[in-house]
Design an enzyme around this catalytic site. Structure first.
Site, short mmCIF file in Angstrom:
data_model
loop_
_atom_site.label_atom_id
_atom_site.label_comp_id
_atom_site.label_asym_id
_atom_site.label_seq_id
_atom_site.Cartn_x
_atom_site.Cartn_y
_atom_site.Cartn_z
N THR A 88 -0.01 -28.53 22.82
CA THR A 88 0.60 -29.35 21.93
C THR A 88 2.11 -29.38 22.34
O THR A 88 2.57 -28.36 23.00
CB THR A 88 0.74 -28.55 20.66
OG1 THR A 88 1.51 -29.27 19.68
CG2 THR A 88 0.95 -27.16 20.38
N TYR A 146 3.72 -21.67 15.45
CA TYR A 146 2.44 -22.33 15.93
C TYR A 146 2.61 -22.87 17.38
O TYR A 146 1.75 -22.79 18.42
CB TYR A 146 2.27 -23.61 15.17
CG TYR A 146 1.44 -24.87 15.68
CD1 TYR A 146 0.19 -24.38 15.90
CD2 TYR A 146 1.78 -26.05 16.18
CE1 TYR A 146 -0.78 -25.43 16.53
CE2 TYR A 146 1.11 -26.76 16.83
CZ TYR A 146 -0.23 -26.57 16.85
OH TYR A 146 -1.24 -27.64 17.65
#
Ligand code: UFG
Length: 327
Positions: A117, A141
């Site tokens: 990501t 995250y």
């Protein structure tokens, strides 16, 4: 034809990848614990129920499926949640991935397509981002995904493992044929939430902050149609099967949309008003994330086919009308 073990194959992006793997002549075998995935989304091959946190489940899956390669989607992926429950993110994402890599080594499977990501970068330091952007994640995250990337890189350097890593930007849309689509419980992503507000399934969409240093004050993201992202993954598998070297790529469009622009586009596509209100900023949200890389196109011959905001909204709107999964 290759057999591909797809971790998280019952989830949003994983299920679309399975559809395109099958269409390309490969055999997807889903490995999923069905905690955030849906049995109804497994439509393109068999599944094996198991958990990345249980190495015995992984060994059994490799022995049953005999895969040539792995696509690794299974992970927790909500920025906001990760700021409140970092433990879940480090355990599921990092420990789970380590278990997967070790199981791959035991089974002598050395080809991996991995979902990373752009959250590993943190705040953008450049107008658009390329793969060499400095990595300073601002939420757990992103930090967990960066750790996973580093782990994969180290395993690749020390063994015959080869990986194609995709650093996602934002993903939206649904299978244009309506077989599968996005369904998270609870839903936290902008596009489905905006359409829920249009449909009256929630009172309104809350814009998380309108005081960012962007043109209209709301956050800007690079939204990619899930079918284009799935297509990049199949090309990643084919690259590895043809003996390609490890790659790290940005599957992005190079265009950003603000939250307000997404809301306005939803009003235009559905021809209905979008009930909305302004709320406070959400923790961990960078103001702008847009890819500026063409490497995925150059290396994999990848082309955008579905990624207009209009098509992402239209396909999502059509998908939610099918009522599938919401039973
Ligand atoms: N947003 C709102 N209101 C909402 C939901 C979202 O204003 O109710 C805003 C967010 O603040 C953000 C934008 O809409 O600015 C997009 O938010 P999403 O939650 O849809 O997506 P994120 O950008 O937070 O995260 C997504 C994926 C991550 C990935 C990241 C990379 O969920 O896995 O994109 O940008 F890392």
């Amino acid at each position: 034809m290759a057999t591909v073990l797809v971790t998280g194959g019952a989830g949003y992006i994983g299920s679309h990848a399975c559809k395109l793997l099958k269409a390309a002549g490969h055999k997807p075998v889903v490995f999923d614990n069905f905690r955030t995935g849906w049995r109804e989304a497994v439509k393109f091959g068999p599944y094996i129920e198991g958990d990345l946190l249980n190495p015995a489940d992984l060994d059994a899956a490799f022995s049953e499926a005999q895969p040539d390669a792995v696509m690794h989607f299974a992970a927790l992926s909500n920025v906001g949640e990760s700021t409140q429950r970092p433990d879940l993110y480090w355990r599921n994402n990092v420990v789970g991935s380590m278990n997967l890599l070790d199981a791959m080594a035991r089974a002598s499977v050395n080809q991996l397509v991995f979902s990373s990501t752009c959250a590993i970068y943190g705040e953008a330091q450049t107008e658009v981002m390329t793969e060499d952007h400095p990595k300073n994640p601002i939420n757990p995250y992103g930090a967990s995904k960066l750790a996973m990337e580093q782990m994969i890189e180290d395993y690749c350097a020390a063994s015959d493992l080869r990986a194609v890593t995709f650093r996602y930007f934002n993903v939206a849309g649904a299978d244009p044929e309506g077989q599968i689509g996005e369904h998270h419980e609870p839903e936290t992503h902008l596009v489905p939430l905006v359409l829920d507000a249009v449909a009256g399934d929630r009172a309104e969409i809350t814009i998380f902050g309108d005081d960012y240093a962007t043109l209209d004050g709301t956050c800007i993201r690079d939204y990619l149609h899930v079918m284009d992202l799935a297509d990049a993954h199949v090309r990643g598998i084919d690259w590895l099967l043809e003996g390609g070297a490890p790659l790290t790529l940005h599957p992005g469009t190079g265009s950003g949309f603000s939250v307000r622009e997404v809301i306005d586009a939803a009003a235009a596509v559905t021809n209905r008003p979008v009930p909305q209100k302004i709320g406070p900023r959400r923790a961990g949200d960078p103001p702008k994330l847009v890819s500026g890389s063409k490497e995925a196109e150059e290396k994999l011959g990848w082309k955008l086919e579905h990624s207009t905001m209009e098509q992402m909204l239209r396909d999502t709107w059509r998908w939610r009308a099918t009522g599938l999964y919401k039973t």
